[in-house]
Motif scaffolding. Sequence first.
Motif, short mmCIF file in Angstrom:
data_model
loop_
_atom_site.label_atom_id
_atom_site.label_comp_id
_atom_site.label_asym_id
_atom_site.label_seq_id
_atom_site.Cartn_x
_atom_site.Cartn_y
_atom_site.Cartn_z
N LEU A 29 0.90 -1.29 0.05
CA LEU A 29 0.19 -0.12 0.09
C LEU A 29 0.84 1.36 -0.20
O LEU A 29 0.46 2.09 -0.65
CB LEU A 29 -0.85 0.07 1.16
CG LEU A 29 -1.94 -1.15 1.18
CD1 LEU A 29 -2.77 -1.05 2.44
CD2 LEU A 29 -3.10 -0.80 -0.01
N THR A 30 1.98 1.28 0.79
CA THR A 30 3.03 2.32 0.58
C THR A 30 3.23 2.58 -0.56
O THR A 30 3.25 3.73 -1.12
CB THR A 30 3.92 2.07 1.61
OG1 THR A 30 3.56 1.90 2.80
CG2 THR A 30 4.96 3.44 1.39
N ARG A 31 3.60 1.67 -1.54
CA ARG A 31 4.30 1.85 -2.71
C ARG A 31 3.18 2.39 -3.57
O ARG A 31 3.40 3.40 -4.62
CB ARG A 31 4.87 0.58 -3.42
CG ARG A 31 6.19 -0.10 -2.53
CD ARG A 31 6.54 -1.38 -3.15
NE ARG A 31 6.84 -1.14 -4.44
CZ ARG A 31 6.83 -2.52 -5.40
NH1 ARG A 31 6.45 -3.51 -4.65
NH2 ARG A 31 6.96 -2.33 -6.65
N LEU A 32 2.07 1.77 -3.53
CA LEU A 32 0.83 2.11 -4.34
C LEU A 32 0.65 3.62 -4.14
O LEU A 32 0.44 4.32 -5.12
CB LEU A 32 -0.45 1.21 -4.11
CG LEU A 32 -1.83 1.85 -4.67
CD1 LEU A 32 -1.81 1.57 -5.93
CD2 LEU A 32 -2.89 0.99 -4.04
N ILE A 33 0.60 4.05 -2.80
CA ILE A 33 0.35 5.46 -2.57
C ILE A 33 1.42 6.46 -2.90
O ILE A 33 1.02 7.59 -3.53
CB ILE A 33 -0.22 5.68 -1.09
CG1 ILE A 33 -1.42 4.99 -0.72
CG2 ILE A 33 -0.36 7.14 -0.48
CD1 ILE A 33 -1.73 4.97 0.83
N HIS A 34 2.40 6.14 -2.75
CA HIS A 34 3.43 6.95 -3.40
C HIS A 34 3.40 7.15 -4.77
O HIS A 34 3.57 8.10 -5.40
CB HIS A 34 4.79 6.33 -2.94
CG HIS A 34 5.11 6.53 -1.71
ND1 HIS A 34 6.20 5.97 -0.99
CD2 HIS A 34 4.48 7.07 -0.62
CE1 HIS A 34 6.19 6.17 0.31
NE2 HIS A 34 5.27 7.09 0.59
N ARG B 207 2.82 10.61 -6.84
CA ARG B 207 3.75 11.35 -8.07
C ARG B 207 2.91 11.22 -9.10
O ARG B 207 3.03 12.23 -10.15
CB ARG B 207 4.66 10.22 -8.37
CG ARG B 207 5.81 10.01 -7.25
CD ARG B 207 6.98 9.44 -7.62
NE ARG B 207 6.69 8.08 -7.89
CZ ARG B 207 6.57 7.09 -7.39
NH1 ARG B 207 6.93 7.02 -6.10
NH2 ARG B 207 6.55 5.69 -7.73
N GLY B 208 1.82 10.41 -9.53
CA GLY B 208 0.98 10.88 -10.73
C GLY B 208 0.01 12.02 -10.57
O GLY B 208 -0.68 12.19 -11.81
N GLY B 209 -0.21 12.59 -9.46
CA GLY B 209 -1.03 13.81 -9.24
C GLY B 209 -2.46 13.50 -9.33
O GLY B 209 -3.17 14.34 -9.31
N VAL B 210 -2.99 12.36 -9.28
CA VAL B 210 -4.34 12.00 -9.01
C VAL B 210 -4.74 12.27 -7.41
O VAL B 210 -3.93 12.51 -6.62
CB VAL B 210 -4.55 10.65 -9.26
CG1 VAL B 210 -4.24 10.20 -10.69
CG2 VAL B 210 -4.04 9.68 -8.18
N SER B 211 -5.89 12.49 -7.22
CA SER B 211 -6.58 12.78 -5.94
C SER B 211 -7.28 11.85 -5.46
O SER B 211 -7.90 11.85 -4.19
CB SER B 211 -7.30 13.97 -5.97
OG SER B 211 -8.37 14.04 -6.86
N ALA B 212 -7.45 10.75 -5.99
CA ALA B 212 -8.21 9.48 -5.47
C ALA B 212 -7.94 8.08 -5.90
O ALA B 212 -7.12 8.08 -6.88
CB ALA B 212 -9.67 9.78 -5.95
N ILE B 213 -8.18 7.00 -4.91
CA ILE B 213 -7.83 5.76 -5.17
C ILE B 213 -9.23 4.98 -5.20
O ILE B 213 -9.96 5.08 -4.55
CB ILE B 213 -6.91 5.16 -4.17
CG1 ILE B 213 -5.50 5.79 -4.17
CG2 ILE B 213 -6.78 3.57 -4.43
CD1 ILE B 213 -4.58 5.38 -3.31
N ALA B 214 -9.60 4.31 -6.39
CA ALA B 214 -10.74 3.76 -6.39
C ALA B 214 -10.55 1.86 -5.99
O ALA B 214 -9.56 1.54 -6.65
CB ALA B 214 -11.37 3.85 -7.79
N ILE B 215 -11.14 1.61 -5.09
CA ILE B 215 -11.10 -0.01 -4.61
C ILE B 215 -12.49 -0.51 -4.97
O ILE B 215 -13.35 0.29 -4.67
CB ILE B 215 -10.40 -0.05 -3.59
CG1 ILE B 215 -11.32 0.51 -2.31
CG2 ILE B 215 -9.21 0.50 -3.65
CD1 ILE B 215 -10.80 0.28 -1.09
N GLU B 216 -12.62 -1.84 -5.19
CA GLU B 216 -13.76 -2.79 -4.72
C GLU B 216 -14.22 -2.86 -3.42
O GLU B 216 -13.43 -3.01 -2.71
CB GLU B 216 -13.53 -3.96 -5.53
CG GLU B 216 -13.33 -3.91 -6.86
CD GLU B 216 -13.15 -5.14 -7.43
OE1 GLU B 216 -13.77 -5.59 -8.40
OE2 GLU B 216 -12.17 -5.91 -7.05
N ASP B 217 -15.68 -2.60 -3.21
CA ASP B 217 -16.21 -2.59 -1.83
C ASP B 217 -16.58 -4.22 -1.70
O ASP B 217 -17.79 -4.78 -1.85
CB ASP B 217 -17.30 -2.01 -1.65
CG ASP B 217 -17.72 -1.96 -0.30
OD1 ASP B 217 -17.13 -2.46 0.68
OD2 ASP B 217 -19.00 -1.41 -0.13
#
Length: 543
Positions: free
Chosen positions: A354-359, A363-373
């Motif tokens: 998760l740390t690598r994903l968030i970093h 860096r990509g400049g997005v503001s949200a992460i979409a995951i499945e519920d």
Amino acid sequence: MTELRRIAPSSVVPAPSAVTVRGRLKQLTDADEALLRLVGGHMGALASADLKARCADGLKHSAKTWAARKRDLTPLSSSRWAGSVTKATHAQWALARRCQASYVQDLRAGIRMIAHRLSLPVGSGGTRRTPGGYRSKREWHAKSRRLRLLADRLAAVQADADAGRVRIVRGGRRLLNTRLHLPAAQISEAEWRRQWESRRWFLTAEGETGKRFGNDTIRVSPDGEVSIKLPSPLAHLANDKNGRYVLAAHLVFTHRGQEWADRVGNDRAVAYRVHYDVSRERWYVTASWQRAAVSVAPLAAALAHGVVGVDMNADHLAAWRLDVHGNPLGGPRRFPYDLSGTAAHRDAQIRHALTRLIHWAVRGGVSAIAIEDLDFTTDKSRERHGRRKRFRRLVSGMPTGKLRARVVSMAAEAGLHVVAVDPAYTSRWGAEHWQKPLTSKTRKPSRHDAAGIAIGRRALGHRVRRRAAPPRDDQSDRHGHRTAQACFGVSGREEPRPRVLGPRTRCDGAGRGAKAGNQDAQHRSGRPAEPRSWLQDFLPLSL
């Protein structure tokens, strides 16, 4: 044709408001450790007695019985120690009741599934969502016996639930059962005894705003000095005034240390828990507090700069970055993790991924992460999948709950929003509409990578299916018009290109010419050249 279920709308997951940090007590003297063991054992015995009294009350519990238990504990400890004990007791009893209700639901689901499969002929096939009959008469007979066993269990658990009885083990039922299998656990009886005693100690103090440093029972000053208000029977062991004992160790919170220091300096409530790690032979202090409630950002604001769609799998996270229009940017990314080994190792693997994903998302400049519920509560039962042990093991191994809690808290610290989307058909539609078009000689996305695009597009409000290319010039009759087109007028989805009035010439842009806005003024089929309607006169017959 199979009827598709309705897709639930996406939503922004609220950020957690609770904060927990941990620090180590270093350079403790033998006298300090002996005192912590003595206080923990004394308060642990009181907590066990209070839990027994609470379980005996059952559904007859009321504010009066709560106050009576607290009054009985106060002379043996203090009013604040007694409040912490009773609060922890109620939380443990409530957790046991929730687990009991969940177990009842699982038993009922298993009974329904077995009864359904027993009612079908032996060897009959099933559908995609419901299994068929059992394969042989031997399996049918074994499952009929199991149906009776589950019914007896349900009756016993339901009777306990109706009477308000719960089964609680202070220290953990798993550790209690380990006592019967010490050779298999590869630990000695003395080591097990040390773990059992440390698990049953009680060294927890609730914070209180307005008190000095936010806690009057276990007090930690901004410079790291730790002092404990001793219970009344142990007050003679105090080495400071007012029945307090000051430890020789100094505590330092490396993570969120400044936030903790601000709360302590302003005398805001901070709760503490002192615990001992038997395997490492170390003492730790865990501090926790509540942050001010933060309002959830609107979905449009959270997705203003694009999104990263994440598909969770048994051994990796498949992610793809999308812009606000739902177009994939760059290539897919995979963040692997290994869920074998101990619980601490699995938790560390998830945090690292998760740390690598968030970093990467930052860096990509997005503001949200979409995951499945995701919720595999009903999909991983042995009654639903039967002999498919490998599939059951795969589904059960997915850390859906832990990953969801981790990603929400870690993303909030990085300034990212988490958008939960409906997981229906994301893998199937993603592979159908995106895997092949994005495949090239240098890039071969997998089914999971395509599912990340489907998840991101669903979070953005677009349809999962991609927009097909228009037909070639003058070949619309042979090749057909554009397919996979979104419905016209649907807000937030890919729509047909808006119709711009006016000529499209090099000298004048669309909507800027002299005849812009008046399609009737142009010489086209079905359009009159004059603004007024007219009819051609009939030719005379003499001509």
